[in-house]
Motif scaffolding. Structure first.
Motif, PDB file in Angstrom:
ATOM      1  N   GLU A 244       0.808  -1.215   0.000  1.00  0.00           N
ATOM      2  CA  GLU A 244       0.000   0.000   0.000  1.00  0.00           C
ATOM      3  C   GLU A 244       0.847   1.274   0.000  1.00  0.00           C
ATOM      4  OE1 GLU A 244      -4.018  -1.346   2.373  1.00  0.00           O
ATOM      5  OE2 GLU A 244      -2.136  -1.252   3.502  1.00  0.00           O
ATOM      6  N   SER A 245       2.035   1.232   0.617  1.00  0.00           N
ATOM      7  CA  SER A 245       2.871   2.424   0.650  1.00  0.00           C
ATOM      8  C   SER A 245       3.386   2.785  -0.736  1.00  0.00           C
ATOM      9  CB  SER A 245       4.044   2.227   1.618  1.00  0.00           C
ATOM     10  OG  SER A 245       3.584   2.122   2.945  1.00  0.00           O
ATOM     11  N   LEU A 246       3.705   1.785  -1.557  1.00  0.00           N
ATOM     12  CA  LEU A 246       4.131   2.065  -2.922  1.00  0.00           C
ATOM     13  C   LEU A 246       2.952   2.543  -3.767  1.00  0.00           C
ATOM     14  CD1 LEU A 246       6.480   2.202  -4.829  1.00  0.00           C
ATOM     15  CD2 LEU A 246       6.204  -0.233  -5.320  1.00  0.00           C
ATOM     16  N   GLU A 247       1.757   2.035  -3.476  1.00  0.00           N
ATOM     17  CA  GLU A 247       0.560   2.563  -4.141  1.00  0.00           C
ATOM     18  C   GLU A 247       0.370   4.039  -3.789  1.00  0.00           C
ATOM     19  OE1 GLU A 247      -4.161   1.887  -3.616  1.00  0.00           O
ATOM     20  OE2 GLU A 247      -3.076   0.128  -4.373  1.00  0.00           O
ATOM     21  N   LEU A 248       0.580   4.394  -2.520  1.00  0.00           N
ATOM     22  CA  LEU A 248       0.485   5.791  -2.121  1.00  0.00           C
ATOM     23  C   LEU A 248       1.523   6.637  -2.850  1.00  0.00           C
ATOM     24  CD1 LEU A 248       0.044   5.552   1.780  1.00  0.00           C
ATOM     25  CD2 LEU A 248      -1.690   6.244   0.125  1.00  0.00           C
ATOM     26  N   ALA A 249       2.771   6.142  -2.897  1.00  0.00           N
ATOM     27  CA  ALA A 249       3.854   6.907  -3.515  1.00  0.00           C
ATOM     28  C   ALA A 249       3.597   7.171  -4.991  1.00  0.00           C
ATOM     29  CB  ALA A 249       5.175   6.167  -3.338  1.00  0.00           C
ATOM     30  N   SER A 250       2.916   6.244  -5.668  1.00  0.00           N
ATOM     31  CA  SER A 250       2.643   6.394  -7.104  1.00  0.00           C
ATOM     32  C   SER A 250       1.264   6.982  -7.365  1.00  0.00           C
ATOM     33  CB  SER A 250       2.775   5.031  -7.801  1.00  0.00           C
ATOM     34  OG  SER A 250       1.794   4.124  -7.326  1.00  0.00           O
ATOM     35  N   ASN A 251       0.618   7.483  -6.309  1.00  0.00           N
ATOM     36  CA  ASN A 251      -0.732   8.055  -6.410  1.00  0.00           C
ATOM     37  C   ASN A 251      -1.712   7.084  -7.055  1.00  0.00           C
ATOM     38  OD1 ASN A 251      -2.564  10.163  -5.880  1.00  0.00           O
ATOM     39  ND2 ASN A 251      -2.430  10.910  -7.983  1.00  0.00           N
ATOM     40  N   GLY A 252      -1.523   5.797  -6.741  1.00  0.00           N
ATOM     41  CA  GLY A 252      -2.436   4.786  -7.233  1.00  0.00           C
ATOM     42  C   GLY A 252      -2.079   4.209  -8.582  1.00  0.00           C
ATOM     43  N   TYR A 253      -0.991   4.685  -9.203  1.00  0.00           N
ATOM     44  CA  TYR A 253      -0.613   4.107 -10.509  1.00  0.00           C
ATOM     45  C   TYR A 253      -0.235   2.638 -10.340  1.00  0.00           C
ATOM     46  CZ  TYR A 253       1.286   3.553 -15.158  1.00  0.00           C
ATOM     47  OH  TYR A 253       1.508   3.102 -16.441  1.00  0.00           O
ATOM     48  N   LEU A 254       0.571   2.343  -9.311  1.00  0.00           N
ATOM     49  CA  LEU A 254       0.895   0.961  -8.971  1.00  0.00           C
ATOM     50  C   LEU A 254      -0.148   0.458  -7.990  1.00  0.00           C
ATOM     51  CD1 LEU A 254       4.750   1.285  -8.567  1.00  0.00           C
ATOM     52  CD2 LEU A 254       3.456   0.665 -10.611  1.00  0.00           C
ATOM     53  N   ARG A 255      -0.432  -0.827  -8.026  1.00  0.00           N
ATOM     54  CA  ARG A 255      -1.601  -1.365  -7.350  1.00  0.00           C
ATOM     55  C   ARG A 255      -1.250  -2.376  -6.268  1.00  0.00           C
ATOM     56  NH1 ARG A 255      -5.896  -5.249 -10.498  1.00  0.00           N
ATOM     57  NH2 ARG A 255      -7.298  -5.661  -8.751  1.00  0.00           N
ATOM     58  N   ALA A 256      -1.718  -2.103  -5.058  1.00  0.00           N
ATOM     59  CA  ALA A 256      -1.673  -3.101  -3.987  1.00  0.00           C
ATOM     60  C   ALA A 256      -2.923  -3.961  -4.108  1.00  0.00           C
ATOM     61  CB  ALA A 256      -1.617  -2.420  -2.631  1.00  0.00           C
ATOM     62  N   THR A 257      -2.735  -5.259  -4.184  1.00  0.00           N
ATOM     63  CA  THR A 257      -3.823  -6.173  -4.523  1.00  0.00           C
ATOM     64  C   THR A 257      -4.194  -7.053  -3.335  1.00  0.00           C
ATOM     65  OG1 THR A 257      -3.036  -6.216  -6.803  1.00  0.00           O
ATOM     66  CG2 THR A 257      -4.552  -7.953  -6.157  1.00  0.00           C
ATOM     67  N   VAL A 258      -5.478  -7.287  -3.180  1.00  0.00           N
ATOM     68  CA  VAL A 258      -5.977  -8.169  -2.127  1.00  0.00           C
ATOM     69  C   VAL A 258      -5.574  -9.614  -2.437  1.00  0.00           C
ATOM     70  CG1 VAL A 258      -8.058  -9.066  -0.997  1.00  0.00           C
ATOM     71  CG2 VAL A 258      -7.922  -6.636  -1.618  1.00  0.00           C
ATOM     72  N   HIS A 259      -5.113 -10.315  -1.408  1.00  0.00           N
ATOM     73  CA  HIS A 259      -4.733 -11.717  -1.568  1.00  0.00           C
ATOM     74  C   HIS A 259      -5.021 -12.465  -0.273  1.00  0.00           C
ATOM     75  CE1 HIS A 259      -1.271  -9.381  -0.170  1.00  0.00           C
ATOM     76  NE2 HIS A 259      -0.807 -10.475   0.427  1.00  0.00           N
ATOM     77  N   ARG A 260      -4.974 -13.790  -0.335  1.00  0.00           N
ATOM     78  CA  ARG A 260      -5.272 -14.633   0.815  1.00  0.00           C
ATOM     79  C   ARG A 260      -4.557 -15.965   0.638  1.00  0.00           C
ATOM     80  NH1 ARG A 260     -11.599 -16.041  -0.849  1.00  0.00           N
ATOM     81  NH2 ARG A 260     -11.088 -17.557  -2.519  1.00  0.00           N
ATOM     82  N   HIS A 293       1.912  11.828 -18.800  1.00  0.00           N
ATOM     83  CA  HIS A 293       1.212  10.703 -19.425  1.00  0.00           C
ATOM     84  C   HIS A 293       0.976   9.569 -18.436  1.00  0.00           C
ATOM     85  CE1 HIS A 293       4.754   7.950 -20.064  1.00  0.00           C
ATOM     86  NE2 HIS A 293       5.385   9.086 -19.873  1.00  0.00           N
ATOM     87  N   LEU A 294       1.827   9.434 -17.402  1.00  0.00           N
ATOM     88  CA  LEU A 294       1.576   8.445 -16.359  1.00  0.00           C
ATOM     89  C   LEU A 294       0.634   9.001 -15.290  1.00  0.00           C
ATOM     90  CD1 LEU A 294       5.125   6.864 -15.828  1.00  0.00           C
ATOM     91  CD2 LEU A 294       3.255   6.029 -17.258  1.00  0.00           C
ATOM     92  N   ALA A 295       0.812  10.262 -14.934  1.00  0.00           N
ATOM     93  CA  ALA A 295      -0.060  10.877 -13.930  1.00  0.00           C
ATOM     94  C   ALA A 295      -1.521  10.840 -14.360  1.00  0.00           C
ATOM     95  CB  ALA A 295       0.375  12.316 -13.669  1.00  0.00           C
ATOM     96  N   ALA A 296      -1.750  10.943 -15.667  1.00  0.00           N
ATOM     97  CA  ALA A 296      -3.131  10.911 -16.162  1.00  0.00           C
ATOM     98  C   ALA A 296      -3.790   9.561 -15.939  1.00  0.00           C
ATOM     99  CB  ALA A 296      -3.151  11.258 -17.651  1.00  0.00           C
ATOM    100  N   GLU A 297      -2.975   8.506 -15.728  1.00  0.00           N
ATOM    101  CA  GLU A 297      -3.500   7.156 -15.511  1.00  0.00           C
ATOM    102  C   GLU A 297      -3.432   6.742 -14.048  1.00  0.00           C
ATOM    103  OE1 GLU A 297      -1.153   4.746 -18.068  1.00  0.00           O
ATOM    104  OE2 GLU A 297      -2.156   5.415 -19.900  1.00  0.00           O
ATOM    105  N   ALA A 298      -3.114   7.689 -13.160  1.00  0.00           N
ATOM    106  CA  ALA A 298      -3.029   7.400 -11.726  1.00  0.00           C
ATOM    107  C   ALA A 298      -4.326   7.824 -11.061  1.00  0.00           C
ATOM    108  CB  ALA A 298      -1.839   8.122 -11.107  1.00  0.00           C
ATOM    109  N   PRO A 299      -5.154   6.886 -10.629  1.00  0.00           N
ATOM    110  CA  PRO A 299      -6.479   7.226 -10.102  1.00  0.00           C
ATOM    111  C   PRO A 299      -6.474   7.660  -8.652  1.00  0.00           C
ATOM    112  CG  PRO A 299      -6.185   4.853 -10.066  1.00  0.00           C
ATOM    113  CD  PRO A 299      -4.931   5.431 -10.694  1.00  0.00           C
ATOM    114  N   GLY A 300      -5.304   7.725  -8.020  1.00  0.00           N
ATOM    115  CA  GLY A 300      -5.243   7.947  -6.585  1.00  0.00           C
ATOM    116  C   GLY A 300      -5.292   6.617  -5.854  1.00  0.00           C
ATOM    117  N   PRO A 301      -4.763   6.555  -4.641  1.00  0.00           N
ATOM    118  CA  PRO A 301      -4.762   5.287  -3.907  1.00  0.00           C
ATOM    119  C   PRO A 301      -6.164   4.867  -3.515  1.00  0.00           C
ATOM    120  CG  PRO A 301      -3.987   7.083  -2.512  1.00  0.00           C
ATOM    121  CD  PRO A 301      -4.111   7.648  -3.887  1.00  0.00           C
TER     122      PRO A 301
END
Length: 341
Positions: A244-260, A293-301
């Motif tokens: 989640e911290s890397l998702e925050l750093a990338s403003n949601g561009y990179l994704r922390a995914t639910v797993h089990r 061009h990357l910021a435009a695809e960052a939806p926020g965390p």
């Protein structure tokens, strides 16, 4: 760098990061897409020797084979730093017990012993607990932690390059005392099917990167837009996921995914070695200046009212540990719990 037919996740080769410009560019493109689309992938080309992999699996099995009294002698409840052994059913994910036993470790650093008015997260730093009955465990796991830290830092620099940032942009946040959280984990087989027992419940990891070593028993599952998919063991690889911290750093561009993890069947167990890399406790997660061009695809965390995220690393880390280990929280953080009641 291809997706093998039996695998549901991308397969990436880290050695391509140091290859010729064309191969490096292709690797960075695939890394960026894997982290954005699924947040999970297999990683080979990491440089960790196969003998060291065998050593850490063997050492972990020998620890879990110890008598219960030897393991409980280093129970996590004795450590204000959340280090030590946790018996099956004693760690919680979203309020439900996880059916796994584990040993939690971190970097060997002295306790800070902060004054009462200092931030409570400063209590997280401190020494590990080691089993007296298995002295060989300490050097094996410290060597493993050193090895996977090097892989994780190298991979983090690849992520920076994939996001068109300077490769060393994260170095300051990881200098001197990064969070190095290592878990050796055993999932016992269930004597009978039980819907209310989980290996580990659905969750996201809180740090920057997770590197997971699996034995031959399957059980890890990742949530996707098309439902849950299995992540079968792949010899010679780590499973990597975004925190989640890397998702925050990338403003949601990179994704922390639910797993089990689902529990193994009767007569089987599952062993895994998980390493979580995070910035220093006293840092704030940096927000990367993504190109347009990357910021435009960052939806926020992502937001989750049941699990609010903090950019302050120390508070975010402590929040997760308190929720997962209420017995440790009651013994060592009663003042904090009382203040928040």
């Amino acid at each position: 760098m291809s997706t093998s037919p039996p695998l549901a996740l991308p397969l990436l080769d880290l050695s391509c990061f140091d290859a010729d410009p064309a191969e490096r560019a292709a690797f960075l493109d695939e890394l960026r897409r894997a982290a954005r689309d699924t947040g999970f992938f297999y990683l080979t080309g990491h440089g960790v020797p196969e003998q060291q992999v065998r050593d850490v699996i063997d050492a972990s099995r020998r620890f879990f084979a110890l008598p219960e009294a030897d393991k409980r002698a280093i129970d996590m409840v004795y450590s204000p730093h959340f280090r030590g052994y946790t018996a099956a059913g004693h760690e919680l994910t979203r309020g439900r017990p996880d059916w796994r036993e584990q040993l939690d470790l971190g970097a060997e650093r002295p306790a800070l012993n902060p004054p009462p008015e200092a931030p409570a997260w400063r209590r997280l730093q401190g020494p590990n607990q080691w089993p007296l009955a298995l002295p060989s465990l300490r050097p094996t796991l410290i060597a493993w932690q050193d090895a996977v830290t090097r892989v994780a830092i190298r991979l983090l620099r690849a992520f920076a390059a994939a996001l068109e940032q300077p490769e060393h942009i994260f170095d300051d946040a990881f200098a001197k005392a990064p969070i190095q959280h290592l878990k050796i984990i055993r999932y016992p087989g269930l004597a009978e099917p039980a819907a209310d027992e989980q290996g580990v419940g659905a969750h996201k990891d809180s740090g920057f990167l997770t590197l997971l070593l699996q034995d031959e028993q399957a059980g890890l599952e990742v949530e996707t837009a098309h439902g849950w998919i299995g992540v079968p063991p792949l010899p010679g690889s780590f499973v990597v996921n975004i925190g989640e911290s890397l998702e925050l750093a990338s403003n949601g561009y990179l994704r922390a995914t639910v797993h089990r993890v689902t529990s193994p069947p009767a007569g089987r167990d599952r062993l895994s070695v998980a390493f979580f890399l995070g910035p220093r406790l006293d840092t704030t997660v940096p927000l990367l200046p993504l190109p347009a061009h990357l910021a435009a695809e960052a939806p926020g965390p992502a937001t989750d009212p049941a699990n609010p995220l903090f950019y302050e690393v120390g508070w975010n880390t402590l929040k997760g540990r308190l929720r997962s280990h209420p017995d440790v929280a009651e013994r060592h953080y009663a003042d904090l719990l009382k203040a928040r009641a």
